[in-house]
Design a protein around this motif. Structure first.
Motif, mmCIF file in Angstrom:
data_model
loop_
_atom_site.group_PDB
_atom_site.id
_atom_site.type_symbol
_atom_site.label_atom_id
_atom_site.label_comp_id
_atom_site.label_asym_id
_atom_site.label_seq_id
_atom_site.Cartn_x
_atom_site.Cartn_y
_atom_site.Cartn_z
ATOM 1 N N VAL A 82 -56.589 25.945 -20.157
ATOM 2 C CA VAL A 82 -57.333 24.846 -20.848
ATOM 3 C C VAL A 82 -58.423 24.380 -19.541
ATOM 4 O O VAL A 82 -57.748 23.902 -18.566
ATOM 5 C CB VAL A 82 -56.472 23.938 -21.423
ATOM 6 N N LEU A 83 -59.612 24.268 -19.895
ATOM 7 C CA LEU A 83 -60.454 23.711 -18.805
ATOM 8 C C LEU A 83 -60.539 22.424 -18.750
ATOM 9 O O LEU A 83 -60.711 21.537 -17.805
ATOM 10 C CB LEU A 83 -61.915 24.551 -18.868
ATOM 11 N N GLN A 84 -60.759 21.845 -20.202
ATOM 12 C CA GLN A 84 -60.978 20.301 -20.425
ATOM 13 C C GLN A 84 -60.587 19.959 -21.955
ATOM 14 O O GLN A 84 -60.884 20.819 -22.572
ATOM 15 C CB GLN A 84 -62.534 20.010 -20.127
ATOM 16 N N GLU A 85 -60.011 18.776 -22.119
ATOM 17 C CA GLU A 85 -59.975 18.076 -23.250
ATOM 18 C C GLU A 85 -60.484 16.816 -23.429
ATOM 19 O O GLU A 85 -60.323 16.118 -22.216
ATOM 20 C CB GLU A 85 -58.350 18.340 -23.829
ATOM 21 N N GLN A 86 -61.295 16.391 -24.365
ATOM 22 C CA GLN A 86 -61.784 15.118 -24.472
ATOM 23 C C GLN A 86 -62.320 14.662 -26.025
ATOM 24 O O GLN A 86 -62.453 15.784 -26.688
ATOM 25 C CB GLN A 86 -63.050 15.201 -23.615
ATOM 26 N N GLU A 87 -62.148 13.559 -26.350
ATOM 27 C CA GLU A 87 -62.806 13.010 -27.319
ATOM 28 C C GLU A 87 -64.271 12.719 -27.340
ATOM 29 O O GLU A 87 -64.790 12.347 -26.348
ATOM 30 C CB GLU A 87 -62.313 11.781 -27.795
ATOM 31 N N LEU A 88 -64.886 13.151 -28.412
ATOM 32 C CA LEU A 88 -66.431 13.073 -28.556
ATOM 33 C C LEU A 88 -66.864 12.189 -29.671
ATOM 34 O O LEU A 88 -66.174 11.969 -30.563
ATOM 35 C CB LEU A 88 -67.012 14.616 -28.785
ATOM 36 N N ASN A 89 -68.192 11.661 -29.668
ATOM 37 C CA ASN A 89 -68.817 10.863 -30.398
ATOM 38 C C ASN A 89 -69.923 11.104 -30.798
ATOM 39 O O ASN A 89 -70.522 12.052 -30.673
ATOM 40 C CB ASN A 89 -68.945 9.247 -29.581
ATOM 41 N N CYS A 90 -70.483 10.005 -31.632
ATOM 42 C CA CYS A 90 -72.038 10.206 -32.140
ATOM 43 C C CYS A 90 -72.847 8.908 -31.527
ATOM 44 O O CYS A 90 -71.806 7.963 -31.220
ATOM 45 C CB CYS A 90 -72.053 10.026 -33.521
ATOM 46 N N TYR A 91 -73.788 9.261 -30.949
ATOM 47 C CA TYR A 91 -74.561 7.951 -30.626
ATOM 48 C C TYR A 91 -76.011 7.920 -31.347
ATOM 49 O O TYR A 91 -76.389 8.774 -31.655
ATOM 50 C CB TYR A 91 -74.591 7.842 -29.022
ATOM 51 N N LEU A 92 -76.598 6.646 -31.288
ATOM 52 C CA LEU A 92 -77.957 6.451 -31.926
ATOM 53 C C LEU A 92 -78.708 5.678 -31.233
ATOM 54 O O LEU A 92 -78.319 4.664 -30.454
ATOM 55 C CB LEU A 92 -77.838 5.725 -33.268
ATOM 56 N N ARG A 93 -80.065 5.628 -31.503
ATOM 57 C CA ARG A 93 -81.124 4.803 -30.787
ATOM 58 C C ARG A 93 -80.919 3.205 -31.081
ATOM 59 O O ARG A 93 -80.714 3.113 -32.345
ATOM 60 C CB ARG A 93 -82.497 5.338 -31.041
ATOM 61 N N LYS A 94 -81.272 2.454 -30.224
ATOM 62 C CA LYS A 94 -81.308 1.012 -30.639
ATOM 63 C C LYS A 94 -82.906 0.794 -31.266
ATOM 64 O O LYS A 94 -83.823 0.535 -30.702
ATOM 65 C CB LYS A 94 -81.120 -0.039 -29.195
ATOM 66 N N ASP A 95 -82.903 0.831 -32.485
ATOM 67 C CA ASP A 95 -84.096 0.849 -33.111
ATOM 68 C C ASP A 95 -84.179 -0.149 -34.326
ATOM 69 O O ASP A 95 -83.122 0.134 -35.423
ATOM 70 C CB ASP A 95 -84.665 2.205 -33.563
ATOM 71 N N PRO A 96 -85.068 -1.126 -34.591
ATOM 72 C CA PRO A 96 -84.871 -1.993 -35.764
ATOM 73 C C PRO A 96 -85.242 -1.183 -36.950
ATOM 74 O O PRO A 96 -84.672 -1.713 -38.105
ATOM 75 C CB PRO A 96 -85.804 -3.224 -35.411
ATOM 76 N N ASP A 97 -85.680 -0.075 -37.107
ATOM 77 C CA ASP A 97 -85.943 0.661 -38.195
ATOM 78 C C ASP A 97 -85.107 1.256 -38.550
ATOM 79 O O ASP A 97 -84.691 2.072 -39.585
ATOM 80 C CB ASP A 97 -87.113 1.660 -38.068
ATOM 81 N N ILE A 98 -83.779 1.491 -37.807
ATOM 82 C CA ILE A 98 -82.459 2.094 -38.143
ATOM 83 C C ILE A 98 -81.501 1.215 -38.387
ATOM 84 O O ILE A 98 -81.144 0.349 -37.710
ATOM 85 C CB ILE A 98 -81.891 2.961 -36.988
ATOM 86 N N PRO A 99 -80.796 1.496 -39.683
ATOM 87 C CA PRO A 99 -79.648 0.612 -40.013
ATOM 88 C C PRO A 99 -78.443 0.843 -38.967
ATOM 89 O O PRO A 99 -77.488 1.467 -39.645
ATOM 90 C CB PRO A 99 -79.438 0.823 -41.318
#
Length: 254
Positions: free
Chosen positions: A199-216
């Motif tokens: 086992v080389l690595q274990e980690q939790e992963l996410n999503c991320y998004l741009r800070k843009d007023p056109d995106i909810p």
């Protein structure tokens, strides 16, 4: 007449707004069960299924952009895509410029060998040799061994290609995440299956998004949190892998 025209204009504007896509980044180095890419488009897999469900729940059509890993950062910075998933904040230099979801995925990276390989291997004890890796991917655990020349990267375009080259005898060991390894083994008989040796690595992963007023943005983050809390994301993962995501960290370690 003015009222009718105004109503039509309002209706057409709202229709256009409803059709603004939510643009997702897809990495071309991924393999099933994460994603299958055909003719430059994702056709199935854990991540496009989750992304499509997210877009539907926030009321936007999903649009997928298949990019090399080297292009992902620039695509986010330049506003070419809106959302990137299956990412650790540690991988993103300008992480504070974006909005991050709660942890959604668990990733285990393994050093993998063929059926004839030992059950357990210490990477630091390996003799000088090539190791199968994915182009532009970083491997913090192995990097000191790459830097010293003890191990040498043998890059492939995708995770699946790394495993196929390993099975073909191009090198003795390669690096794979647990999902890709399980999927690969499903298509081979027991004597040709690969197995994790470290086992080389274990980690939790996410999503991320741009800070843009056109995106909810807040609606997207709230929806992802709801999809995780309700079990929807874990159910999609289990559909493709047979694994219960919440128990991965405690089971099946080499």
């Amino acid at each position: 007449m003015h009222g009718t025209l105004g109503a039509l204009l309002l209706w057409s504007t709202s229709c256009l707004a409803a059709e603004i896509p939510l643009r997702f980044a897809i990495t071309d180095g991924w393999a099933m069960p994460m994603v299958q890419i055909e003719r430059g488009r994702p056709t199935q897999g854990i991540l496009p299924d989750i992304m499509t469900s997210l877009a539907t729940q926030v009321g936007m059509p999903a649009e997928f952009h298949v990019l090399s890993r080297a292009r992902l950062g620039a695509a986010m910075r330049n506003g070419e895509v809106d959302v990137r998933c299956y990412v650790s904040p540690a991988w993103v230099d300008d992480r504070d410029d974006y909005l991050w979801s709660v942890p959604l995925f668990f990733q285990r990276d393994l050093l993998v060998g063929t059926a004839s390989a030992p059950a357990s291997v210490s990477p630091a004890a390996l003799t000088q040799q090539p190791v199968g890796t994915v182009l532009s991917y970083t491997y913090p655990t192995l990097q000191p061994l790459f830097d010293s020349g003890q191990l040498r990267r043998d890059d492939a375009r995708s995770q699946e290609q790394v495993l196929a080259k390993l099975l073909a005898g191009r090198y003795r060991y390669g690096v794979s995440n647990q999902w890709a390894l399980d999927w690969f083994n499903q298509r081979h008989t027991a004597d040709r299956q690969l197995h994790g040796v470290a086992v080389l690595q274990e980690q939790e992963l996410n999503c991320y998004l741009r800070k843009d007023p056109d995106i909810p943005a807040q609606r997207i983050l709230d929806t992802l949190q709801k999809m995780k809390a309700s079990g929807e994301i874990d159910a999609i993962i289990q559909l493709y892998t047979g694994r219960k995501a919440e128990s991965e960290a405690e089971t099946d370690a080499p």
